[in-house]
Design an enzyme around this catalytic site. Structure first.
Site, PDB file in Angstrom:
ATOM      1  N   ASP A 184       0.852  -1.185   0.000  1.00  0.00           N
ATOM      2  CA  ASP A 184       0.000   0.000   0.000  1.00  0.00           C
ATOM      3  C   ASP A 184       0.894   1.243   0.000  1.00  0.00           C
ATOM      4  OD1 ASP A 184      -2.917   0.994   0.491  1.00  0.00           O
ATOM      5  OD2 ASP A 184      -1.692   2.160   1.880  1.00  0.00           O
ATOM      6  N   ASN A 192      -2.287  13.065  -3.224  1.00  0.00           N
ATOM      7  CA  ASN A 192      -3.147  13.579  -4.289  1.00  0.00           C
ATOM      8  C   ASN A 192      -3.670  14.973  -3.952  1.00  0.00           C
ATOM      9  OD1 ASN A 192      -3.110  11.696  -6.372  1.00  0.00           O
ATOM     10  ND2 ASN A 192      -4.671  10.413  -5.433  1.00  0.00           N
ATOM     11  N   HIS A 197      -3.902  14.982  -8.953  1.00  0.00           N
ATOM     12  CA  HIS A 197      -4.074  13.611  -9.430  1.00  0.00           C
ATOM     13  C   HIS A 197      -3.089  13.238 -10.536  1.00  0.00           C
ATOM     14  CE1 HIS A 197      -7.593  12.546  -7.063  1.00  0.00           C
ATOM     15  NE2 HIS A 197      -8.045  13.777  -7.258  1.00  0.00           N
ATOM     16  N   ASP A 201      -0.861   9.978 -10.378  1.00  0.00           N
ATOM     17  CA  ASP A 201      -0.747   8.939 -11.401  1.00  0.00           C
ATOM     18  C   ASP A 201       0.718   8.664 -11.717  1.00  0.00           C
ATOM     19  OD1 ASP A 201      -3.479   8.731 -11.536  1.00  0.00           O
ATOM     20  OD2 ASP A 201      -3.687   9.868 -13.410  1.00  0.00           O
ATOM     21  N   ARG A 217      12.278 -14.375  -9.711  1.00  0.00           N
ATOM     22  CA  ARG A 217      12.167 -15.456 -10.682  1.00  0.00           C
ATOM     23  C   ARG A 217      11.243 -15.029 -11.817  1.00  0.00           C
ATOM     24  NH1 ARG A 217      11.080 -20.988  -7.406  1.00  0.00           N
ATOM     25  NH2 ARG A 217      10.809 -21.663  -9.571  1.00  0.00           N
ATOM     26  N   GLU A 228      -4.259   2.531  -4.786  1.00  0.00           N
ATOM     27  CA  GLU A 228      -2.822   2.631  -4.532  1.00  0.00           C
ATOM     28  C   GLU A 228      -2.245   1.326  -3.975  1.00  0.00           C
ATOM     29  OE1 GLU A 228      -4.888   4.390  -0.828  1.00  0.00           O
ATOM     30  OE2 GLU A 228      -5.223   4.177  -2.989  1.00  0.00           O
TER      31      GLU A 228
END
Length: 310
Positions: A184, A192, A197, A201, A217, A228
């Site tokens: 998170d 934001n 915004h 992004d 791997r 998020e």
């Protein structure tokens, strides 16, 4: 059959017909019919006593010409499509078939060639091929859209949900550890609010790229779980190895140095909860997911910018 009938059939044929003399050097043409003259623009007088390679002009880099040369050298039949050029320089696609004619001793004395202008057919095939290629690209693009997150380019929640059960069963079958990592982005709402915004992004894209470069791997992958939140599925790590790995993820995001004025560090950070699959009869994929989710909750409750694992 009357020889005059055969002669009339050759002269009236809509296909170009040629005969070459295999007993002479360079196998020159000794006959062309009117259809050949109309197709190429070259008259009978201009065409005979020379090899028909003049129809390719300088366009000699055609693999099909080697097929023709091999057939002539071995006295065999062949069928090819060549780029030929009329007397006025215009190109046309020529479907050429050559067949050997044997003398009484069995030697190849001549070759008879049948020429067809298949330009329309080749162009149609090329158009169809281009359309098929375009459709395949569109299909591939749509398939990618169905499994990739439109913003970050990593896999989406739909792909994760479908792969999670598959990878879990594979891990169980191979008695291999499976680590589920839930991530998170800390204080993202305030980020934001402060930076907008668009910046939000860009920050998510940066975090996703950083996480994508950290796999252990080839089977490992990251997905955007929602908003998020991200999730990573990794196989083959012990609890201790997983702990080292997730801490490196936290440091990787810190190293991005994405400014965040309301963060205690001054930069954007992440919290991580992870769980390592233990092979017992009571464990399930849902339990693995629940444990990772609980671990993430504890990481945020304890102040964020840290990792907790079960």
């Amino acid at each position: 059959m009357d020889i005059e009938i055969l002669k009339q059939a050759v002269m009236d044929s809509r296909d170009g017909i040629t005969i070459s003399d295999n007993c002479r050097d360079d196998n020159p043409l000794i006959f062309v019919n009117p259809a050949f003259e109309r197709m190429t623009g070259y008259s009978l007088e201009e065409s005979i006593n020379i090899n028909c390679r003049y129809l390719q002009g300088d366009d000699r880099e055609q693999p099909e010409l080697e097929v023709v040369h091999h057939a002539i050298a071995n006295g065999e039949y062949c069928l090819v499509v060549l780029r030929n050029y009329r007397k006025d320089g215009t190109m046309f696609w020529n479907e050429l078939s050559i067949s050997p004619i044997h003398d009484e001793a069995g030697a190849v004395s001549n070759f008879i060639g049948i020429q067809k202008d298949v330009t329309s057919r080749v162009i149609l095939q090329q158009q169809l091929s281009d359309e098929i290629h375009s459709l395949e690209k569109t299909k591939s693009h749509l398939e990618q859209l169905s499994i990739k997150d439109g913003l970050t380019g990593v896999y989406n929640r739909r792909f994760f949900d479908s792969q999670f059960e598959i990878q879990y069963k594979i891990a169980c079958r191979n008695s291999e550890a499976l680590t589920l990592i839930m991530i998170d982005v800390d204080d993202f709402k305030s980020f934001n609010d402060i930076y907008g915004h668009q910046a939000g992004d860009e920050a998510l894209i940066g975090v996703a790229n950083g996480l994508s470069k950290s796999f252990q791997r080839g089977s490992d992958f990251v997905a955007r779980y929602g908003g998020e939140e991200f999730v990573i599925l990794s196989s083959g790590m012990t609890m201790d190895q997983s702990s080292v790995y997730v801490n490196s993820l936290c440091q990787r995001v810190r190293d991005l140095r994405i400014a965040h004025s309301s963060s205690r560090t001054g930069y954007l950070t992440i919290s991580i909860g992870f769980s390592v699959h233990q092979f017992t009869p009571t464990n399930t994929s849902n339990l693995l997911l629940a444990q990772a989710d609980k671990a993430l909750y504890l990481a945020k409750e304890r102040g964020r910018n840290q990792c907790v694992g079960f």
